[in-house]
Scaffold this motif. Structure first.
Motif, PDB file in Angstrom:
ATOM      1  N   UNK A 249     -22.800   1.850  76.669  1.00  0.00           N
ATOM      2  CA  UNK A 249     -22.681   1.365  75.295  1.00  0.00           C
ATOM      3  C   UNK A 249     -23.665   0.249  75.010  1.00  0.00           C
ATOM      4  N   UNK A 253     -24.635  -8.612  72.893  1.00  0.00           N
ATOM      5  CA  UNK A 253     -24.591  -9.769  73.790  1.00  0.00           C
ATOM      6  C   UNK A 253     -25.964 -10.410  74.063  1.00  0.00           C
ATOM      7  N   UNK A 360     -16.020   3.123  67.062  1.00  0.00           N
ATOM      8  CA  UNK A 360     -15.566   2.130  68.039  1.00  0.00           C
ATOM      9  C   UNK A 360     -16.708   1.508  68.832  1.00  0.00           C
ATOM     10  N   UNK A 361     -17.730   2.323  69.118  1.00  0.00           N
ATOM     11  CA  UNK A 361     -18.859   1.817  69.897  1.00  0.00           C
ATOM     12  C   UNK A 361     -19.597   0.720  69.137  1.00  0.00           C
ATOM     13  N   UNK A 364     -17.460  -2.423  69.098  1.00  0.00           N
ATOM     14  CA  UNK A 364     -17.526  -3.112  70.392  1.00  0.00           C
ATOM     15  C   UNK A 364     -18.881  -3.789  70.577  1.00  0.00           C
ATOM     16  N   UNK A 367     -19.010  -7.021  68.683  1.00  0.00           N
ATOM     17  CA  UNK A 367     -17.970  -8.016  68.944  1.00  0.00           C
ATOM     18  C   UNK A 367     -18.504  -9.375  69.408  1.00  0.00           C
ATOM     19  N   UNK A 391      -8.757  -3.896  65.420  1.00  0.00           N
ATOM     20  CA  UNK A 391      -9.211  -3.376  66.713  1.00  0.00           C
ATOM     21  C   UNK A 391     -10.138  -4.374  67.397  1.00  0.00           C
ATOM     22  N   UNK A 394      -7.867  -7.585  68.216  1.00  0.00           N
ATOM     23  CA  UNK A 394      -6.674  -7.409  69.049  1.00  0.00           C
ATOM     24  C   UNK A 394      -6.903  -6.568  70.291  1.00  0.00           C
ATOM     25  N   UNK A 395      -8.048  -5.882  70.359  1.00  0.00           N
ATOM     26  CA  UNK A 395      -8.349  -5.108  71.550  1.00  0.00           C
ATOM     27  C   UNK A 395      -7.540  -3.836  71.697  1.00  0.00           C
ATOM     28  N   UNK A 396      -6.879  -3.435  70.666  1.00  0.00           N
ATOM     29  CA  UNK A 396      -6.228  -2.128  70.723  1.00  0.00           C
ATOM     30  C   UNK A 396      -6.084  -1.580  69.307  1.00  0.00           C
ATOM     31  N   UNK A 397      -5.621  -0.327  69.235  1.00  0.00           N
ATOM     32  CA  UNK A 397      -5.413   0.297  67.961  1.00  0.00           C
ATOM     33  C   UNK A 397      -4.118  -0.240  67.352  1.00  0.00           C
ATOM     34  N   UNK A 411      -5.618 -14.999  72.368  1.00  0.00           N
ATOM     35  CA  UNK A 411      -6.057 -15.949  73.396  1.00  0.00           C
ATOM     36  C   UNK A 411      -6.478 -17.283  72.781  1.00  0.00           C
TER      37      UNK A 411
ATOM     38  N   UNK B  65      -5.053   3.724  73.547  1.00  0.00           N
ATOM     39  CA  UNK B  65      -5.030   2.854  72.366  1.00  0.00           C
ATOM     40  C   UNK B  65      -5.782   1.555  72.612  1.00  0.00           C
ATOM     41  N   UNK B  66      -6.098   1.261  73.887  1.00  0.00           N
ATOM     42  CA  UNK B  66      -6.730  -0.014  74.208  1.00  0.00           C
ATOM     43  C   UNK B  66      -8.244   0.067  74.112  1.00  0.00           C
ATOM     44  N   UNK B  76     -13.122   2.772  71.950  1.00  0.00           N
ATOM     45  CA  UNK B  76     -14.418   2.774  71.284  1.00  0.00           C
ATOM     46  C   UNK B  76     -15.476   3.590  72.029  1.00  0.00           C
ATOM     47  N   UNK B 179      -8.557  -8.045  75.225  1.00  0.00           N
ATOM     48  CA  UNK B 179      -7.684  -9.025  74.576  1.00  0.00           C
ATOM     49  C   UNK B 179      -6.235  -8.556  74.419  1.00  0.00           C
TER      50      UNK B 179
END
Lengths: 448, 402
Positions: A249, A253, A360-361, A364, A367, A391, A394-397, A411, B65-66, B76, B179
């Motif tokens: 991916x 960064x 999603x890619x 990410x 991010x 997403x 929170x790092x999830x769906x 966090x 889901x993560x 993703x 996270x």
């Protein structure tokens, strides 16, 4: 010179016992593999001497039994020599050659447990049979067969080898002559699946052929269905690794200056090529608001207007957001506003640019910018507007409608609040608009 | 989607789990059933990466889901997705097992809907194998963190081993890359498993007889080897872990000037396994393996030799008089050799010649020992020509069964 033929361990043990009792030195005797004493068949065994009981350490007996399975005809002589030394000189350390033989046989047994491959055939009576053809290095079939009988007790199976074959019918173990490979089944359609598995579980980025062949010597490959793949897997590893690398991916960064102030970040984002979106967008849109804000709002991505003006939430959805914030009693100038993705993703339809949801890619990859903004602004509460922001944060769906309107821990002691994206309010049917707007305002009130 | 395509996708997705161990559990075959577990795992095959194939390692599904950055199955990721039914996994396991391809099943899964929903599906596979098919082979189940106590209780009834992945050495790493996951939650799951294991021992019932293990991804963050080993050490202590597995984050070559590009992450992984071994079997403490100035293990020598070179005052050690703990500190001597020395030296005094027969690493070792026939080499401990051993084969310590 006395010539003694022995067929198995029991026979060697009996004859060796008589020879030791008769104090026949190892140099005067030659053991051979065979059914009967050949040339010197008429040489009688010595009568039991005056020795009475001959005892040896239990460990020696166990070792001797394993060594007796070795294919080298010299093994019987070596064993007798060791036995003679133990009985007459009380020496218990056996020669290295014997230990090496024991190791070789032990390894062969272990490999046979591992490498036998059954093929399933169904006989006329409908009873499935599992048949393997295998070539052990040593005479281990009888030794190993009970292990298979125990493990595969409910199956009818046969292990065929060039020297000896073992058969199991769920009750008794039988042994028969050796058979050539051609007598065994040549295929099993399940092997295709097994090969698929073998190819998939292999990681082409970690090729280590030496480690493989040390544990799985090439001479065993011909009876292992998966081994036919090895040459191809190895020669294609480079290409597959390259593919993995290309599929790796993208990420922003490398473009994010570490620990930089907001204006520096905002300038740096203009050079970002962390994903492909930079190529079509007019410009990146960075967040806006006070350097230190208690509240941060995160949307999905800039829209058409935002892309042209280079500022977040200035289009129709932004105007709706302003109204909702006002009604919720939140002063927009005190809020830091940004997006999960910094470039506009769209599809051209005629002259119009239609918004397209970032995948999603892309979320990410982008991010690190959002993370840098959060670190700088250090808000206590972050509101995610819509699924994409949720997403990313929170790092999830999240199921937005189910999970909206309640505080969740993030966090660093921060809180996350999820609600819909204002553009959702633009799309709902006219009749529902007022009610949905009210719900949105209600969610935002929690943030005030 | 046909079984073969699913198998290709879901085995590929499972290959990043390092564990393939099938040892540590004994299970007799049930009459009329197939399979037993003998306590010693068997490697039925080896792939060209030198890894052992012992278990059918699969994901029930790679939908998830993560969005954990380090994971190929993150939401993703554009990786192709598939989902097995529990029946399909049961059938594959049995058919592979009956042909002697495998020792059993290692089943994991992406989290779909919720941890509990996922866990129920995974348990259904194990339960069906044990009860419908009287399967006696090895079963390892992965527990998603946050699964309910009731489901954890059931999973251990059918499985030989359970594992919940700690994922990263520090919470700060999770905050950044996953996270939605916390060490607190993951360790609650581990605590639940370990309590069940202890209780089962007291009640003499069977529950995950091969214990629990976990996995940590190495090299995705700046976490040092000290951070990693401290975490491992705590996990061994707090939850009675059988093994902590280390998985080099990037399978792709790194640019690191200290090493040939491809080797860096893999060598680090290997060093961590060696250090892990020293913690568990050689009486080392984390604080002894790294220093404040060098929080990472050296890549060019194994951690035991590195310790010895930092602690030259400790050597030479007299093999005829030193206690077991001191012998275990000698580079080149393993636990087995040490135990043989201790057993044999009561009968006769050890000479250099005896040591050469005991270990292949004699050349390295002789600088650190004294024997009954004096060892002049020990005086040269500071000599610049002290040989640094070649890197051992990368996976000899990683993939084999010990």
């Amino acid at each position: 010179m006395r010539q003694v033929a022995v067929e198995n361990f029991q026979e060697w043990r009996e004859k060796a016992r008589a020879l030791v009792a008769g104090s026949v030195p190892p140099d005067d005797v030659r053991f051979t593999d065979g059914l009967q004493d050949s040339l010197f068949a008429d040489v009688p065994m010595p009568a039991a001497g005056s020795r009475g009981r001959i005892s040896v350490p239990r460990a020696f007996l166990a070792r001797a039994e394993i060594v007796s399975l070795h294919r080298d005809p010299k093994r019987w002589d070596l064993l007798y020599r060791a036995l003679f030394r133990i009985v007459n000189d009380g020496l218990s350390n056996e020669p290295d050659e014997l230990l090496a033989m024991e190791q070789a046989v032990g390894r062969d047994i272990h490999k046979m447990h591992a490498f036998v491959r059954f093929r399933k055939i169904v006989e006329d009576d409908g009873q499935p049979q599992y048949v393997a053809w295998y070539r052990p290095d040593h005479h281990i079939v009888k030794h190993v067969a009970p292990w298979f009988a125990e493990r595969f007790g409910a199956m009818h199976w046969a292990i065929l080898t060039p020297d000896l074959s073992a058969y199991w019918d769920t009750k008794t173990l039988r042994f028969g002559d050796g058979v050539p490979r051609s007598a065994a089944p040549q295929e099993d359609e399940l092997e295709e699946l097994w090969r698929s598995y073998y190819a998939s579980i292999f990681n082409p980025a970690r090729v280590n052929v030496r480690a493989m062949t040390r544990e799985m010597p090439v001479r065993h490959w011909s009876t292992m269905p998966e081994a036919t793949l090895i040459p191809t897997l190895v020669s294609n590893a480079r290409a597959r690794e390259q593919q993995m690398r290309e599929r790796a991916p993208g990420s922003a960064e490398p473009f994010v200056p570490v620990g930089a102030e907001l204006p520096v970040l905002a300038a740096a984002v203009r050079a970002c090529k962390g994903c492909e979106l930079y190529a079509c967008a007019t410009q990146p849109v960075f967040g806006e608001g006070p350097e230190r804000a208690r509240l941060m709002l995160v949307g999905e991505q800039p829209g058409d207007q935002e892309d042209l003006q280079g500022r977040p939430f200035v289009g129709p959805a932004g105007q709706l957001l302003d109204r909702a914030l006002q009604e919720a009693g939140v002063d927009r100038s005190s809020v830091y506003v940004t997006n999960a993705v910094k470039h506009f993703k769209f599809e051209e339809r005629g002259k119009r640019r239609i918004h397209k949801k970032p995948d999603g890619g892309e979320v990410a990859a982008c991010r690190p910018w959002l993370t840098a903004e959060i670190e700088r602004v250090d808000p206590q509460l972050i509101v995610a507007l819509g699924a994409t922001a949720a997403l990313s944060l929170g790092g999830r769906e999240f199921a937005i409608q189910k999970e909206r309107g309640r505080m969740m821990p993030l966090p660093g002691g921060r809180q996350l609040l999820i609600t819909v994206h204002p553009s959702f309010l633009l799309r709902v049917p006219e009749a529902a608009k007022a009610a949905e707007f009210a719900r949105f305002v209600q969610d935002l009130r929690l943030a005030s | 989607m046909d079984t073969r395509t699913k198998l290709t996708i879901l085995a590929d997705a499972a290959k990043y789990d390092a564990s393939c161990a099938s040892s540590g559990s004994r299970r007799e075959r049930v009459s009329g059933g197939v399979g037993n577990t003998t306590g010693v795992g068997i490697c039925h095959s080896y792939t060209p990466d030198g890894r052992c194939v012992s278990l059918l390692k699969l994901l029930l599904t790679n939908y998830c889901i993560y969005d954990c950055t380090y994971c190929i199955n993150r939401i993703s990721s554009d990786t192709p997705r598939a989902r097995f039914t529990p029946e399909e996994v049961v059938s594959l396991t049995l058919e592979f097992y009956k042909r002697n391809y495998i020792e059993g099943l290692f089943l994991s899964s992406g989290v779909i809907q919720s941890p509990d929903y996922t866990m129920e599906q995974v348990i259904a596979v194990a339960k069906s194998l044990r009860t419908d098919h009287l399967f006696g082979g090895y079963i390892h189940l992965k527990i998603p963190p946050g699964a309910s106590a009731l489901l954890i209780a059931e999973a251990g009834k059918w499985a030989d081993r359970l594992s919940a992945n700690i994922e990263m050495p520090r919470q700060a790493d999770l905050d950044r890359f996953a996270p939605a996951k916390t060490h607190i939650e993951i360790q609650q799951t581990m605590g639940e498993i370990s309590q069940r294991i202890i209780a089962a021992k007291e009640e003499k019932t069977v529950y995950a007889a091969a214990g629990q293990s976990t996995q940590m991804i190495v090299g995705a963050t700046e976490a040092s080897d000290t951070d990693i080993l401290q975490k491992s050490s705590a996990l061994y202590q707090d939850f009675g872990m059988r093994r902590v597995y280390y998985s080099a984050f990037s399978p792709i070559p790194h640019s690191d000037s200290r090493l040939p590009p491809q080797a860096a992450p893999l060598v680090r992984e290997h060093r961590l396994y060696q250090a892990d071994w020293l913690l568990r079997y050689y009486g080392f403490d984390v604080a002894e393996l790294t220093t404040a100035e060098q929080p990472d293990l050296p890549l060019d020598k194994d951690p035991k030799l590195a310790w010895a070179l930092r602690n030259r005052h400790f050597f030479p050690v007299d093999v005829n008089t030193a206690d077991r703990e001191a012998l275990l500190r000698i580079p080149g001597l393993g636990v087995r050799s040490v135990d043989r020395i201790v057993a044999m030296r009561s009968q006769h005094r050890f000479r250099m010649e005896d040591l050469t027969r005991l270990t292949r690493a004699f050349k390295r070792m002789r600088y650190f020992v004294i024997t009954s026939d004096f060892n002049p080499d020990s005086l040269k401990l500071d000599a610049p020509r002290l040989p640094v051993p070649q890197q051992l084969s990368l996976f000899s310590a990683v993939t084999g069964e010990f």
